[in-house]
Design a protein around this motif. Structure first.
Motif, PDB file in Angstrom:
ATOM      1  N   VAL A   1      35.706  20.972  29.202  1.00 22.40           N
ATOM      2  CA  VAL A   1      35.150  22.226  28.701  1.00 22.40           C
ATOM      3  C   VAL A   1      34.244  22.819  29.772  1.00 22.40           C
ATOM      4  O   VAL A   1      33.324  22.147  30.269  1.00 22.40           O
TER       5      VAL A   1
ATOM      6  N   THR B   1      39.485  24.071  28.943  1.00 23.11           N
ATOM      7  CA  THR B   1      39.035  25.088  27.993  1.00 23.11           C
ATOM      8  C   THR B   1      37.868  25.804  28.649  1.00 23.11           C
ATOM      9  O   THR B   1      36.893  25.153  29.067  1.00 23.11           O
TER      10      THR B   1
ATOM     11  N   ILE C   1      29.298  26.992  21.388  1.00 22.56           N
ATOM     12  CA  ILE C   1      29.874  25.808  22.033  1.00 22.56           C
ATOM     13  C   ILE C   1      29.567  24.566  21.215  1.00 22.56           C
ATOM     14  O   ILE C   1      30.411  23.666  21.061  1.00 22.56           O
TER      15      ILE C   1
ATOM     16  N   GLU D   1      32.029  24.755  18.177  1.00 16.95           N
ATOM     17  CA  GLU D   1      33.461  24.679  18.458  1.00 16.95           C
ATOM     18  C   GLU D   1      33.862  23.457  19.265  1.00 16.95           C
ATOM     19  O   GLU D   1      35.008  22.992  19.159  1.00 16.95           O
ATOM     20  N   GLN D   2      32.955  22.932  20.080  1.00 15.16           N
ATOM     21  CA  GLN D   2      33.291  21.813  20.965  1.00 15.16           C
ATOM     22  C   GLN D   2      32.459  20.573  20.682  1.00 15.16           C
ATOM     23  O   GLN D   2      32.472  19.631  21.481  1.00 15.16           O
TER      24      GLN D   2
ATOM     25  N   ARG E   1      30.175  19.660  23.506  1.00 18.13           N
ATOM     26  CA  ARG E   1      30.685  19.188  24.795  1.00 18.13           C
ATOM     27  C   ARG E   1      30.730  20.320  25.805  1.00 18.13           C
ATOM     28  O   ARG E   1      31.300  21.377  25.562  1.00 18.13           O
TER      29      ARG E   1
END
Length: 313
Positions: A18, A42, A97, A100-101, A104
Motif C-alpha cells: 500500500v 495499491t 487508509i 480501508e487498509q 497498512r
C-alpha cells in the motif's frame, strides 16, 4: 556501495503493498504512482484537481485520471482529493487508509509542490512577499503537515519507506537556484529526507530525499511545444533538454527502492533517479539511462561544456 543485479520488478512485485503518493495529479507524482501500480501496488493518489473542479493551477490533469492509469497499469488506484495545506484534509485521508487498509501503509511518497505560479525570479526584496510565503506554504508546509499526520501509520507497523521528493541533489543544493523562496523550499525538502532518518530509522523506517533530473512533465512538454513522441525537437530551443527524462524514470526509482529488502542502506541520503538507475539497472521508457546530475556537474558546472550528452544516457 556495491552494485546489485538489474531490477526488473514484475507485475506482482508489490502486490499487497500500500502506497500513498501525494501531489500525484501530474508530472513526477503521476509517474511514481503509475509505476507503483505497474508493480501491483495499491496506490492512494492525492491532489487538488479533480473532475469536479480544478486547483488554482487550472491544468486539465486530475487525480481521477492518475488513479485510472494506476489501475490500468496493474495496480489499484484510489483517488482522494486532499489539500495538504489543510491538516483536517490529511487527517481524513489517514482515517480513510485506516478504514480501508486496516491502517497498512508501506510507502509514503511526499511530492506536494504547487509553488511554481507563486515564484518570481527576483531578489527577495523585490519578490512579492505574499507570493513567496505562499510558495513556502504550498511547497514545504505541506510536507510537514503530511509527515506529522501520516508517519504514525508507518511507525505503528515498524517498517516502511518515505521518499521526500525534491528538486536537485546535493550538488544542486550547494548552488543557488536563482531566487530565494524556490531555493529555500527545495533545499529544505532535501534536508527533511535526511533529518527524518534520525527520527524514523529506530522504528524500522527508511527515509530518503529523491529528485528527478530534467523532467519531461506535461507542462514541460507544452512549454517546448512538443509531445513525448517528438520531444527531441525541443533540444533546438534548449540544448539541456537533451538530458531530460520521463516521469516514469523516477517512478521506477521508487519501485526499485520499495522492492529492495536492503533499502535501509540508503536511509538519510539524497538520491536521484539517474543514480538509482545506475545502481539497480532500470531504464527510462526509451531504454536509455539518463544521468542528469552527472551531466550537469560536468557540462554546466564543470569543465566539460562540450560533453556529449549521449555519454550520459
Amino acid at each position: 556501495m556495491a552494485d546489485t543485479p538489474p531490477v526488473a520488478p514484475g507485475p506482482d512485485a508489490l502486490r499487497g503493498h500500500v502506497a500513498l503518493v501525494t501531489g500525484a495529479t501530474r508530472g513526477a507524482g503521476r509517474g511514481m504512482a503509475v509505476e507503483l501500480g505497474a508493480a501491483g501496488a495499491t496506490v492512494y493518489v492525492t491532489g487538488r484537481s479533480t473532475r469536479a473542479g480544478r486547483s488554482e493551477l487550472s491544468r486539465p490533469e486530475t487525480i481521477e485520471d492518475t488513479a485510472e492509469l494506476v489501475t490500468a497499469a496493474g495496480g489499484e488506484g484510489i483517488a482522494v482529493r486532499c489539500d495538504h495545506t489543510v491538516p483536517a484534509d490529511v487527517r481524513a485521508l489517514v482515517d480513510r487508509i485506516e478504514a480501508e487498509q486496516g491502517g497498512r501503509l508501506d510507502t509514503l511518497v511526499d511530492d506536494t509542490w504547487g509553488g511554481d505560479q507563486w515564484i518570481e525570479w527576483k531578489p527577495i526584496w523585490e519578490h512579492d512577499l505574499d507570493r513567496g510565503l505562499r510558495a513556502v506554504r504550498n511547497g514545504l508546509e505541506t510536507h510537514l503537515i503530511t509527515l506529522h499526520t501520516v508517519l504514525p501509520l508507518l511507525v505503528r507497523r515498524g517498517s516502511g519507506l518515505v521518499c521526500e521528493i525534491t528538486d536537485g541533489d546535493d550538488m544542486f543544493n550547494d548552488r543557488y537556484r536563482g531566487t530565494m523562496f524556490f531555493d529555500l523550499v527545495k533545499v529544505a525538502i532535501t534536508r527533511l529526507g535526511k533529518m527524518l532518518h534520525d527520527e524514523v530509522s529506530p522504528h524500522g523506517i527508511t527515509s530518503v530525499s529523491l529528485t528527478p533530473g530534467f523532467l519531461r512533465s506535461e507542462e514541460m512538454l507544452e512549454h517546448f511545444g512538443v509531445t513525448e513522441q517528438n520531444w527531441r525537437d525541443g533540444i533546438a530551443q534548449d540544448k539541456w533538454f537533451a538530458i531530460s527524462e520521463t516521469p516514469s524514470y523516477i517512478g521506477r526509482a521508487v519501485v526499485a527502492l520499495a522492492c529492495d529488502p536492503d533499502v535501509s542502506r540508503w536511509s538519510g541520503k539524497a538520491l536521484s533517479s539517474g543514480q538509482l538507475a545506475r545502481h539497480y539497472g532500470f531504464t527510462d521508457r526509451d531504454g536509455s539511462r539518463p544521468e542528469c546530475g552527472r551531466f550537469f556537474a560536468d557540462a554546466y558546472f564543470g569543465d566539460k561544456p562540450d560533453a556529449d550528452v549521449a555519454d550520459y544516457r
